[in-house]
Structure formats: C-alpha cells, structure tokens
Design a protein around this motif. Structure first.
Motif, PDB file in Angstrom:
ATOM      1  N   GLY A   9      49.657  41.331  54.591  1.00 19.22           N
ATOM      2  CA  GLY A   9      50.383  42.336  55.333  1.00 19.22           C
ATOM      3  C   GLY A   9      51.224  43.296  54.518  1.00 19.22           C
ATOM      4  N   ARG A  10      51.414  43.015  53.224  1.00 17.73           N
ATOM      5  CA  ARG A  10      52.141  43.956  52.373  1.00 17.73           C
ATOM      6  C   ARG A  10      51.748  43.693  50.931  1.00 17.73           C
ATOM      7  N   PRO A  11      52.021  44.631  50.033  1.00 17.21           N
ATOM      8  CA  PRO A  11      51.660  44.406  48.626  1.00 17.21           C
ATOM      9  C   PRO A  11      52.360  43.186  48.055  1.00 17.21           C
ATOM     10  N   PHE A  12      51.625  42.142  47.845  1.00 16.66           N
ATOM     11  CA  PHE A  12      52.199  40.874  47.410  1.00 16.66           C
ATOM     12  C   PHE A  12      52.882  40.991  46.052  1.00 16.66           C
ATOM     13  N   SER A  13      52.296  41.754  45.165  1.00 11.16           N
ATOM     14  CA  SER A  13      52.807  41.804  43.795  1.00 11.16           C
ATOM     15  C   SER A  13      54.185  42.443  43.704  1.00 11.16           C
ATOM     16  N   SER A  14      54.679  43.058  44.770  1.00 10.27           N
ATOM     17  CA  SER A  14      55.979  43.731  44.705  1.00 10.27           C
ATOM     18  C   SER A  14      57.110  42.889  45.269  1.00 10.27           C
ATOM     19  N   VAL A  15      56.820  41.720  45.777  1.00 18.62           N
ATOM     20  CA  VAL A  15      57.857  40.949  46.441  1.00 18.62           C
ATOM     21  C   VAL A  15      58.261  39.711  45.653  1.00 18.62           C
TER      22      VAL A  15
END
Length: 122
Positions: free
Chosen positions: A26-32
C-alpha cells in the motif's frame, strides 16, 4: 490504504527459536521505518525492535538485546524478527508497525498489523 500482515508466530519451548515476518503493501516500503512491538496479557504494549528504511540503524529493547534480530528485505516489502533463546516472558501478541520515526523505545507508529501470537512454554 497500508496493510501489514504478520506471520510466523506459534508455540515453542523455552530456548527455542521463531522467525516472524511482516508483509507490507500500500505504500513505498523502502521509505518507512518498521518496528515490532508486543503485548502480553494484562500488560501494556511495549517496544521490541525497530529498523530504519535503509536497514542500517536498528534499536532493541534491553530485554531482547542479543537474542532478537530485526531485518528487512525492501525488494520483498517484508520485515523480519528472528527470535532465539526464547523465554516464557517473551510470550505475547507481536505486532508489526510502520512509521516515520526511528529510535529507542519508539512509541509513535502510523500503521499496525493485527498481530501474531508467540507462546513460549517452560
């Protein structure tokens, strides 16, 4: 909508090992920032471990240092918690969480999974 789905919990004897996984969509995993927290019956939810988006910075609760290892695979949108030397006091519902802040005992998380039960028998 961000979804976090944990897996890998179960029943294990004291001294045993388990690896928890958390798949994120659901969202860019690498940014969290990703983390694991747990809640035992009758106790407040507590921080277990967290890892930065790059995987370079990790933090652990004192109670799990040297026994648990958090890691992530950004290509698979998955974060892991390898648990070794499990103790009965590790018994809890383990939650995966996603957020933007990383640090010791991080309590502010934006998204949560449903949890996976870990039970350690003596």
């Amino acid at each position: 909508q961000v979804q976090l789905v944990e897996s890998g919990g179960g029943l294990v004897q004291a001294g045993g090992s388990l690896r928890l996984s958390c798949a994120v969509s659901g969202r860019p995993f690498s940014s969290v920032v990703m983390g694991w927290l747990r809640q035992a019956p009758g106790k407040e939810r507590e921080f277990v471990a967290s890892i930065s988006w790059s995987g370079i910075s990790t933090y652990y609760a004192d109670s799990v240092k040297g026994r648990f290892t958090i890691s992530r695979d950004n290509a698979k949108n998955t974060v892991y918690l390898q648990m070794k030397g499990l103790k009965p006091e590790d018994t809890a519902l383990y939650y995966c969480a996603a957020g933007s802040l990383n640090g010791p005992n991080q309590e502010v998380w934006d998204f949560w999974g449903q949890g996976t039960q870990v039970t350690v028998s003596s």
